[in-house]
Write a protein that holds these residues in place. Sequence first.
Motif, PDB file in Angstrom:
ATOM      1  N   SER A 187      39.136  26.172  17.127  1.00 62.80           N
ATOM      2  CA  SER A 187      38.585  25.779  18.424  1.00 62.80           C
ATOM      3  C   SER A 187      39.280  24.568  19.025  1.00 62.80           C
ATOM      4  CB  SER A 187      37.088  25.469  18.306  1.00 62.80           C
ATOM      5  OG  SER A 187      36.378  26.612  17.929  1.00 62.80           O
ATOM      6  N   VAL A 188      39.497  23.522  18.231  1.00 59.02           N
ATOM      7  CA  VAL A 188      40.042  22.276  18.788  1.00 59.02           C
ATOM      8  C   VAL A 188      41.546  22.137  18.583  1.00 59.02           C
ATOM      9  CG1 VAL A 188      37.851  21.052  18.632  1.00 59.02           C
ATOM     10  CG2 VAL A 188      39.484  20.847  16.762  1.00 59.02           C
ATOM     11  N   GLY A 189      42.106  22.926  17.679  1.00 59.26           N
ATOM     12  CA  GLY A 189      43.555  22.982  17.570  1.00 59.26           C
ATOM     13  C   GLY A 189      44.228  21.923  16.727  1.00 59.26           C
ATOM     14  N   ASN A 190      43.471  21.028  16.108  1.00 57.47           N
ATOM     15  CA  ASN A 190      44.135  20.083  15.194  1.00 57.47           C
ATOM     16  C   ASN A 190      43.206  19.711  14.044  1.00 57.47           C
ATOM     17  OD1 ASN A 190      42.988  17.219  15.538  1.00 57.47           O
ATOM     18  ND2 ASN A 190      43.344  17.851  17.664  1.00 57.47           N
ATOM     19  N   ARG A 191      43.844  19.416  12.920  1.00 54.82           N
ATOM     20  CA  ARG A 191      43.123  19.182  11.667  1.00 54.82           C
ATOM     21  C   ARG A 191      42.222  17.953  11.738  1.00 54.82           C
ATOM     22  NH1 ARG A 191      44.456  16.480   6.859  1.00 54.82           N
ATOM     23  NH2 ARG A 191      46.278  15.696   7.945  1.00 54.82           N
ATOM     24  N   HIS A 192      42.728  16.868  12.306  1.00 60.50           N
ATOM     25  CA  HIS A 192      41.967  15.618  12.335  1.00 60.50           C
ATOM     26  C   HIS A 192      40.643  15.789  13.093  1.00 60.50           C
ATOM     27  CE1 HIS A 192      41.123  11.347  12.413  1.00 60.50           C
ATOM     28  NE2 HIS A 192      40.925  11.443  13.710  1.00 60.50           N
ATOM     29  N   ASP A 193      40.706  16.327  14.305  1.00 57.72           N
ATOM     30  CA  ASP A 193      39.471  16.538  15.082  1.00 57.72           C
ATOM     31  C   ASP A 193      38.560  17.544  14.394  1.00 57.72           C
ATOM     32  OD1 ASP A 193      40.284  14.706  16.986  1.00 57.72           O
ATOM     33  OD2 ASP A 193      41.007  16.215  18.406  1.00 57.72           O
ATOM     34  N   ASN A 209      28.573  23.392  19.862  1.00 57.87           N
ATOM     35  CA  ASN A 209      28.141  22.345  20.793  1.00 57.87           C
ATOM     36  C   ASN A 209      28.969  21.069  20.617  1.00 57.87           C
ATOM     37  OD1 ASN A 209      26.211  23.976  21.962  1.00 57.87           O
ATOM     38  ND2 ASN A 209      24.552  23.222  20.683  1.00 57.87           N
ATOM     39  N   LEU A 210      29.269  20.719  19.375  1.00 57.15           N
ATOM     40  CA  LEU A 210      30.099  19.546  19.129  1.00 57.15           C
ATOM     41  C   LEU A 210      31.513  19.752  19.669  1.00 57.15           C
ATOM     42  CD1 LEU A 210      28.864  18.653  15.542  1.00 57.15           C
ATOM     43  CD2 LEU A 210      28.584  17.237  17.594  1.00 57.15           C
ATOM     44  N   ALA A 211      32.055  20.964  19.503  1.00 58.40           N
ATOM     45  CA  ALA A 211      33.395  21.255  20.036  1.00 58.40           C
ATOM     46  C   ALA A 211      33.393  21.163  21.557  1.00 58.40           C
ATOM     47  CB  ALA A 211      33.861  22.638  19.575  1.00 58.40           C
ATOM     48  N   MET A 212      32.336  21.658  22.201  1.00 57.19           N
ATOM     49  CA  MET A 212      32.263  21.597  23.659  1.00 57.19           C
ATOM     50  C   MET A 212      32.134  20.145  24.132  1.00 57.19           C
ATOM     51  SD  MET A 212      32.795  24.629  24.609  1.00 57.19           S
ATOM     52  CE  MET A 212      33.836  24.663  23.159  1.00 57.19           C
ATOM     53  N   ASP A 213      31.355  19.337  23.398  1.00 62.60           N
ATOM     54  CA  ASP A 213      31.269  17.907  23.729  1.00 62.60           C
ATOM     55  C   ASP A 213      32.642  17.255  23.588  1.00 62.60           C
ATOM     56  OD1 ASP A 213      28.557  18.187  24.177  1.00 62.60           O
ATOM     57  OD2 ASP A 213      27.958  17.305  22.246  1.00 62.60           O
ATOM     58  N   HIS A 214      33.363  17.649  22.565  1.00 62.12           N
ATOM     59  CA  HIS A 214      34.722  17.143  22.333  1.00 62.12           C
ATOM     60  C   HIS A 214      35.615  17.481  23.537  1.00 62.12           C
ATOM     61  CE1 HIS A 214      38.508  16.464  20.132  1.00 62.12           C
ATOM     62  NE2 HIS A 214      38.890  17.637  20.590  1.00 62.12           N
ATOM     63  N   PHE A 215      35.550  18.734  24.010  1.00 59.21           N
ATOM     64  CA  PHE A 215      36.368  19.139  25.159  1.00 59.21           C
ATOM     65  C   PHE A 215      35.937  18.415  26.428  1.00 59.21           C
ATOM     66  CE2 PHE A 215      37.279  23.055  22.632  1.00 59.21           C
ATOM     67  CZ  PHE A 215      38.653  22.844  22.542  1.00 59.21           C
ATOM     68  N   ARG A 216      34.628  18.302  26.627  1.00 57.03           N
ATOM     69  CA  ARG A 216      34.137  17.614  27.827  1.00 57.03           C
ATOM     70  C   ARG A 216      34.599  16.165  27.850  1.00 57.03           C
ATOM     71  NH1 ARG A 216      29.155  20.175  26.492  1.00 57.03           N
ATOM     72  NH2 ARG A 216      29.100  22.159  27.590  1.00 57.03           N
TER      73      ARG A 216
END
Length: 197
Positions: free
Chosen positions: A50-56, A92-99
């Motif tokens: 979803s977020v595309g990187n290991r750290h996130d 939901n956490l991933a969407m908050d991350h994108f927002r």
Amino acid sequence: MDSPAESAPARESTEHVRELVARGQQGDRDALEELYLIHFDRIYSYLHVSVGNRHDAEDLTTQTFLKMLEKIGTFKWQSAPFSAWLFRIAHNLAMDHFRARRRWQPEEEVPEPPGEEEPSAELTAMQTIGRESMLKLIDGLSPEQQQVLTLKFVFNLPNAEVAAILDKSEGAIKSLQHRALVSLQKQIARQEVQEPG
């Protein structure tokens, strides 16, 4: 004596997870740890895609399980399994991350898909691309389409669970899936034209 292949499905069985959740809701640390171990790999993989990187993905996975610990007392068994509840927290956490990074633009509410007379685009797309190729191709889709395809075809979740995770109707999930697969088929066709065999 159970072989490892037999014990893994038993460990993830609905009955066993229900027992672990009940114990976890009573504060049983061993049960909470086992719930974490059962679900960690799939939640981390989902977030990584979803977020595309290991750290996130690592940060968001940690946050997902902290929320699980914080909210498990409020979890109630309904039509979706416990794993769908965890995926929903992760989503939901991933969407908050994108927002937070202003990269997320949700699609408008999608209409119900046309009748089932159009499966050819979906079947063709799925037969033509393997899992790894699909992960590369879905990067060009909208975030919601990426989420649907990831949950459906990477994690093999049924429409009802995907709908519960993304807080949409099953019809909206089918429509997003159909549109995403048609888009993938067009991408594949363009690639075949550019790289004739």
